[in-house]
Write a protein that holds these residues in place. Structure first.
Motif, PDB file in Angstrom:
ATOM      1  N   HIS A 284       0.879  -1.168   0.000  1.00  0.00           N
ATOM      2  CA  HIS A 284       0.000   0.000   0.000  1.00  0.00           C
ATOM      3  C   HIS A 284       0.917   1.218   0.000  1.00  0.00           C
TER       4      HIS A 284
ATOM      5  N   ASP B 290       5.783   4.285   5.121  1.00  0.00           N
ATOM      6  CA  ASP B 290       6.771   3.302   5.581  1.00  0.00           C
ATOM      7  C   ASP B 290       6.817   2.052   4.697  1.00  0.00           C
ATOM      8  N   HIS B 291       6.125   2.081   3.567  1.00  0.00           N
ATOM      9  CA  HIS B 291       6.080   0.891   2.702  1.00  0.00           C
ATOM     10  C   HIS B 291       6.442   1.174   1.248  1.00  0.00           C
TER      11      HIS B 291
ATOM     12  N   ASP C  25       0.343  -4.369   5.773  1.00  0.00           N
ATOM     13  CA  ASP C  25      -0.178  -4.070   7.118  1.00  0.00           C
ATOM     14  C   ASP C  25      -1.506  -4.758   7.436  1.00  0.00           C
TER      15      ASP C  25
ATOM     16  N   HIS D 233       4.708  -5.332   9.791  1.00  0.00           N
ATOM     17  CA  HIS D 233       5.570  -4.961  10.915  1.00  0.00           C
ATOM     18  C   HIS D 233       5.659  -6.169  11.844  1.00  0.00           C
TER      19      HIS D 233
END
Ligand SMILES: [Zn+2]
Length: 428
Positions: A77, A81-82, A198, A239
């Motif tokens: 997505h 942070d991705h 996530d 994560h």
């Protein structure tokens, strides 16, 4: 001050070593968000690139294991942070004169990047609040919306999927909504591996995050069930640590699906019974099943059950959530507080707040203190200072006992702001 990370949160931030599996053909690179690299005969497939600031570290880690060129980058997505740590990989491709990789994402990811363009400053602000305890209060913006690597293969619509083969390995990408509306997950049958983004993290699902847009509990549960059907032996979460073993993988997917069904269905039931948010929320807190509490993967250390109740309510409900028309077009809270202070003095309210605090009724004490904080003229300095000091003290105590990293940061930031205000007040 940086808040100490609980065990699960240090996992969440990727504070554990890189691992490889399936004869070093799968490279699991932890970071603030995880990257998984599949090493095929014809080159590399990368699922998720981390935070921009962590891109170099992830690149260096990958290059200790394999020198092959990157052929595909998949974004689970478009969160910062991705999908923003691609820089060093692209720099290498340019320097080596390799072909640019295909970049795969859902069409809503492209829309997300457009949204970041118009809401850049707002996102900087909310990220600073959400991550204050690990990044400090004056960090650089974590993301620049102008620095995206645009997808070249875009999955479209709700039921979309995309497959490709590289070096005898099949890659199947599926779109399901849950944490976001742009999420995709990856199934690699030859490696018996699922990469979830996530949709799976080392915490209760991040649904109903107080700062973020709508998320989708029912669809989340359905995504878990679709993943479970694959009978994977490895699960790479967005994560947290790699989850290994078919039984363990099935277990975490099942229980996450179950809790999402639970929170969704119980809120829906109560909406159909004509209940308003407050009643639903407090009832839901009472009925949270014991069986969910024993699962480490459902600990509310980032997202939490309390947030999930909000998410489900908001999915089906408008903003008028109290059933009390006083709240439909309310007066300013400062004006309301001033009227209360005409009935009884600041000193009386303060005295009562202290009594509540001494009885352990901290939340009620906060509400009473707010009458003073909101309604008092700064000229009435002495009582205001005392009220603010007690409020900051209560907030600090609440932050310390708060399990959710996000909630803890919100409360802690407010305590910090009060302390800044107190410094100003004491100066004058
Ligand atoms: Zn993430």
């Amino acid at each position: 001050m940086v808040r100490k990370l609980v065990d699960g949160m240090s996992d969440w931030f990727g504070q554990f070593p890189l691992t490889t599996f399936e004869n070093n053909t799968c490279i699991f690179v932890p970071n603030m968000a995880n990257t998984c690299v599949f090493d095929t005969k014809e080159g590399l497939v990368i699922f998720d690139v981390p935070l921009r600031q962590s891109g170099q570290k992830t690149f260096n880690n990958v290059r200790t294991i394999t020198r092959k060129p990157v052929k595909y980058i998949i974004y689970s997505h478009g969160h910062f942070d991705h999908a923003f740590g691609y820089g060093p990989f692209i720099k290498e491709i340019r320097e080596e004169g390799w072909d640019m990789p295909e970049v795969i994402a859902h069409e809503n990811c492209v829309r997300r990047f457009e949204k970041y363009e118009i809401l850049g400053k707002y996102h900087d602000w909310i990220n600073k609040q959400q991550f204050a305890s690990v990044t400090g209060r004056r960090q650089d913006p974590v993301v620049s919306a102008h620095e995206t690597l645009e997808p070249t293969i875009v999955l479209k619509g709700n039921e979309s999927s995309y497959s490709f083969k590289l070096g005898d390995v099949n890659f199947e990408i599926y779109h399901d909504i849950g944490e976001t509306d742009d999420s995709v997950w990856l199934w690699v049958p030859e490696k018996k591996t699922i990469c979830t983004g996530d949709l799976m993290v080392s915490s209760f699902p991040n649904i109903g995050n107080p700062f973020k847009v709508q998320r989708y509990p029912k669809d989340w549960a359905i995504a878990m069930e679709k993943m479970r059907e694959k009978n994977a032996e490895y699960l790479v979460p967005g994560h947290g640590r790699l989850i290994e073993g078919a039984e363990k993988v099935r277990d975490v997917l099942s229980i996450t699906g179950e809790v999402m069904h639970f929170v969704h269905d119980e809120v829906v039931k109560r909406l159909n019974e004509g209940k308003w948010f407050e009643e639903i929320y407090y009832e839901m807190l009472e009925i949270y099943p014991e069986k969910f509490k024993k699962y480490k993967i459902l600990r509310g250390i980032y997202g939490c059950y309390r947030f999930a109740i909000h998410a489900t309510y908001r999915l089906y409900h408008g903003w008028y959530d109290s059933g009390n028309p006083t709240n439909l077009f309310p007066a300013k809270t400062d004006d309301v507080a001033r009227e209360f202070l005409k009935i009884s003095s600041e000193e009386k309210y303060l005295e009562h707040a202290k009594k509540l605090y001494s009885e352990g009724k901290k939340q009620l004490a906060l509400h009473v203190l707010d009458i003073i904080v909101k309604g008092t003229d700064e000229k009435n300095g002495g009582t205001l200072v005392e009220a603010l000091e007690l409020k900051a003290k209560i907030l600090k105590e609440k932050a310390k006992n708060e399990t959710s990293f996000i909630a803890g940061n919100i409360i802690n930031n407010a305590a910090h702001q009060i302390k800044e205000r107190l410094k100003e007040l004491k100066k004058n």
